[in-house]
Design an enzyme around this catalytic site. Structure first.
Site, PDB file in Angstrom:
ATOM      1  N   ASP A  67       1.086  -1.001   0.194  1.00 60.74           N
ATOM      2  CA  ASP A  67       0.006  -0.474   0.450  1.00 60.74           C
ATOM      3  C   ASP A  67       1.276   1.294  -0.059  1.00 60.74           C
ATOM      4  OD1 ASP A  67      -1.213   1.913   0.731  1.00 60.74           O
ATOM      5  OD2 ASP A  67      -3.047   1.184   1.835  1.00 60.74           O
ATOM      6  N   SER A 147      -0.641  13.869 -15.438  1.00 57.76           N
ATOM      7  CA  SER A 147      -1.893  13.947 -15.380  1.00 57.76           C
ATOM      8  C   SER A 147      -1.860  14.832 -16.264  1.00 57.76           C
ATOM      9  CB  SER A 147      -2.974  13.202 -14.594  1.00 57.76           C
ATOM     10  OG  SER A 147      -3.958  13.377 -15.423  1.00 57.76           O
ATOM     11  N   TYR A 160      -8.651  14.865  -7.435  1.00 58.03           N
ATOM     12  CA  TYR A 160      -8.303  13.691  -8.524  1.00 58.03           C
ATOM     13  C   TYR A 160      -7.558  14.879  -9.099  1.00 58.03           C
ATOM     14  CZ  TYR A 160      -6.617  10.807 -12.038  1.00 58.03           C
ATOM     15  OH  TYR A 160      -5.745  10.264 -12.750  1.00 58.03           O
ATOM     16  N   LYS A 164      -2.879  15.671  -8.359  1.00 55.27           N
ATOM     17  CA  LYS A 164      -2.824  15.650  -9.171  1.00 55.27           C
ATOM     18  C   LYS A 164      -1.916  17.252  -9.645  1.00 55.27           C
ATOM     19  CE  LYS A 164      -2.791  10.943 -10.981  1.00 55.27           C
ATOM     20  NZ  LYS A 164      -2.023  10.350 -11.066  1.00 55.27           N
TER      21      LYS A 164
HETATM   22  N1  LIG Z   1      -6.606   5.924 -17.589  1.00 53.75           N
HETATM   23  C1  LIG Z   1      -6.504   6.846 -17.558  1.00 53.75           C
HETATM   24  O1  LIG Z   1      -7.038   7.962 -18.513  1.00 53.75           O
HETATM   25  C2  LIG Z   1      -5.148   7.794 -16.202  1.00 53.75           C
HETATM   26  C3  LIG Z   1      -4.467   9.297 -17.127  1.00 53.75           C
HETATM   27  C4  LIG Z   1      -4.166   9.766 -16.755  1.00 53.75           C
HETATM   28  C5  LIG Z   1      -3.398  10.066 -15.530  1.00 53.75           C
HETATM   29  N2  LIG Z   1      -3.531   8.616 -15.422  1.00 53.75           N
HETATM   30  C6  LIG Z   1      -2.759   8.162 -13.935  1.00 53.75           C
HETATM   31  O2  LIG Z   1      -2.249   6.415 -14.213  1.00 53.75           O
HETATM   32  C7  LIG Z   1      -1.917   6.110 -13.018  1.00 53.75           C
HETATM   33  C8  LIG Z   1      -2.438   4.936 -13.016  1.00 53.75           C
HETATM   34  O3  LIG Z   1      -3.929   4.050 -13.954  1.00 53.75           O
HETATM   35  P1  LIG Z   1      -4.543   2.919 -13.848  1.00 53.75           P
HETATM   36  O4  LIG Z   1      -5.022   3.870 -15.699  1.00 53.75           O
HETATM   37  O5  LIG Z   1      -3.839   2.172 -14.947  1.00 53.75           O
HETATM   38  O6  LIG Z   1      -5.602   3.453 -13.463  1.00 53.75           O
HETATM   39  P2  LIG Z   1      -5.618   0.847 -12.729  1.00 53.75           P
HETATM   40  O7  LIG Z   1      -6.840   1.686 -12.038  1.00 53.75           O
HETATM   41  O8  LIG Z   1      -6.123   0.620 -14.691  1.00 53.75           O
HETATM   42  O9  LIG Z   1      -4.354   0.975 -12.215  1.00 53.75           O
HETATM   43  C9  LIG Z   1      -4.137   0.969 -10.819  1.00 53.75           C
HETATM   44  C10 LIG Z   1      -3.314   0.188  -9.900  1.00 53.75           C
HETATM   45  O10 LIG Z   1      -2.924   1.117  -8.684  1.00 53.75           O
HETATM   46  C11 LIG Z   1      -3.202  -0.082  -7.896  1.00 53.75           C
HETATM   47  N3  LIG Z   1      -2.980   0.955  -6.401  1.00 53.75           N
HETATM   48  C12 LIG Z   1      -4.603   1.896  -6.027  1.00 53.75           C
HETATM   49  N4  LIG Z   1      -4.443   2.062  -5.251  1.00 53.75           N
HETATM   50  C13 LIG Z   1      -3.122   1.513  -4.099  1.00 53.75           C
HETATM   51  C14 LIG Z   1      -2.522   2.188  -3.248  1.00 53.75           C
HETATM   52  N5  LIG Z   1      -2.414   2.272  -2.339  1.00 53.75           N
HETATM   53  N6  LIG Z   1      -1.004   1.119  -2.832  1.00 53.75           N
HETATM   54  C15 LIG Z   1      -0.672   0.478  -4.205  1.00 53.75           C
HETATM   55  N7  LIG Z   1      -1.235   0.390  -5.158  1.00 53.75           N
HETATM   56  C16 LIG Z   1      -2.755   0.497  -5.613  1.00 53.75           C
HETATM   57  C17 LIG Z   1      -4.449  -0.741  -7.860  1.00 53.75           C
HETATM   58  O11 LIG Z   1      -4.739  -1.763  -7.633  1.00 53.75           O
HETATM   59  C18 LIG Z   1      -4.286  -0.636  -9.475  1.00 53.75           C
HETATM   60  O12 LIG Z   1      -3.709  -2.069 -10.158  1.00 53.75           O
HETATM   61  C19 LIG Z   1      -2.682   6.574 -12.129  1.00 53.75           C
HETATM   62  O13 LIG Z   1      -1.387   6.938 -11.051  1.00 53.75           O
HETATM   63  C20 LIG Z   1      -3.337   7.156 -12.709  1.00 53.75           C
HETATM   64  O14 LIG Z   1      -4.114   8.498 -12.234  1.00 53.75           O
HETATM   65  C21 LIG Z   1      -4.389   7.564 -15.388  1.00 53.75           C
END
Ligand SMILES: NC(=O)c1ccc[n+]([C@@H]2O[C@H](COP(=O)([O-])OP(=O)(O)OC[C@H]3O[C@@H](n4cnc5c(N)ncnc54)[C@H](O)[C@@H]3O)[C@@H](O)[C@H]2O)c1
Length: 265
Positions: A67, A147, A160, A164
């Site tokens: 975590d 992001s 959020y 970010k």
């Molecule tokens: N998907 C998008 O459009 C997007 C856009 C911009 C930024 N992001 C950022 O990219 C990153 C990854 O996003 P994603 O789309 O792959 O999300 P996702 O939900 O597919 O994966 C996120 C992962 O983080 C893990 N996680 C959550 N809380 C946690 C914690 N406390 N400790 C450890 N692990 C934890 C989850 O179990 C999951 O496997 C994030 O920081 C997200 O904010 C995503």
């Protein structure tokens, strides 16, 4: 020889989505990779990585349940990685969450949940990675997942966006503090990436009345992307690889937009 040969890399949030794609790519390029995630399945995800990368993986993968908001767990993960592979060279602070609420409905619980993981998680992850890199004495790289929400506030997702923006400012503060130790700190900023995070977001936005049917929110949000489509996690990998590799050695405190052309800064 792979671009990450001889390096040890930790990627948090590597259980799925963007983090998993980055971890797979690091592995393929020869790094030893720790897949860190809150999910109990992360060991299986790491174990399956060689198969997923089509047998091209030349590094070793391990999975550690962690975590990112718990400093003792983050320290234990780093200790395990260093015990196994001898060093820590690159740390991706990628784990992140979102939970939309209309602006006037945002609660303290919503704020704390998002800020703790996205903000505090990056602070702790950067500090503990840096302590290890400083002790090793030969620098390192910290790469944070920012992001488009690091550059602009959007409605329905205020905490959020605040979190970010915090990731971006932590990137800058850490870069200033850690340069003397030859540690670079950079970020990359995706726009809309087709992952579980967006699938859930799409559902949640319908629930709070911000959209009416499945796919609508993602479609509307993606309509301004100059490249004409949302990203897949693989679209993010090249930029992540650049920031983790020697190619970006003379760069720190920066955030690269990798959003297909949404926020032009
Ligand atoms: N998907 C998008 O459009 C997007 C856009 C911009 C930024 N992001 C950022 O990219 C990153 C990854 O996003 P994603 O789309 O792959 O999300 P996702 O939900 O597919 O994966 C996120 C992962 O983080 C893990 N996680 C959550 N809380 C946690 C914690 N406390 N400790 C450890 N692990 C934890 C989850 O179990 C999951 O496997 C994030 O920081 C997200 O904010 C995503």
């Amino acid at each position: 020889m792979g671009r990450m040969e001889g390096k040890t890399v930790i990627v948090t949030g590597a259980g799925r989505g963007i983090g998993r794609a980055i971890a797979d790519a690091m592995l393929t390029e020869g790094a030893n990779v720790c897949f860190g995630d809150l999910s109990a399945d992360v060991g299986d995800v790491a174990a399956a990585a060689t198969e997923r990368t089509g047998g091209a993986a030349s590094g070793t993968a391990i999975g550690v349940q962690v975590d990112v908001t718990q400093r003792d767990q983050v320290k234990a993960m780093i200790d395990e990685v260093v015990g196994r592979f001898g060093s820590l060279d690159v740390k991706f602070n990628n784990a992140g969450v979102n939970k939309p609420m209309n602006f006037l409905d945002v609660t303290e619980e919503n704020w704390d949940f998002i800020m703790r993981i996205n903000g505090l998680g990056v602070l702790i992850g950067s500090q503990e990675a840096a302590r290890q890199m400083i002790a090793q004495g030969h620098g390192g790289k910290i790469v944070n997942t920012c992001s488009i929400a690091s550059r602009q506030g959007f409605d329905n997702v205020a905490p959020y966006c605040a979190s970010k923006f915090a990731v971006l400012s932590l990137t800058q503060s850490a870069a200033r503090d850690l340069a003397k130790h030859k540690i670079t700190v950079n970020g990359f900023a995706p726009g809309v990436v087709n992952t579980e995070l967006w699938r859930q977001l799409d559902e949640d936005l319908m629930e709070i009345g911000a959209s009416q049917k499945p796919g609508q929110a993602m479609e509307e949000f993606s309509s301004g992307i100059l490249m004409g489509r949302p990203a897949t996690p693989d679209d993010i990998v090249g930029t992540a690889m650049f920031l983790a590799s020697g190619a970006s050695d003379y760069m720190t405190g920066q955030c690269i937009m990798i959003d297909g052309g949404m926020i032009l800064v």
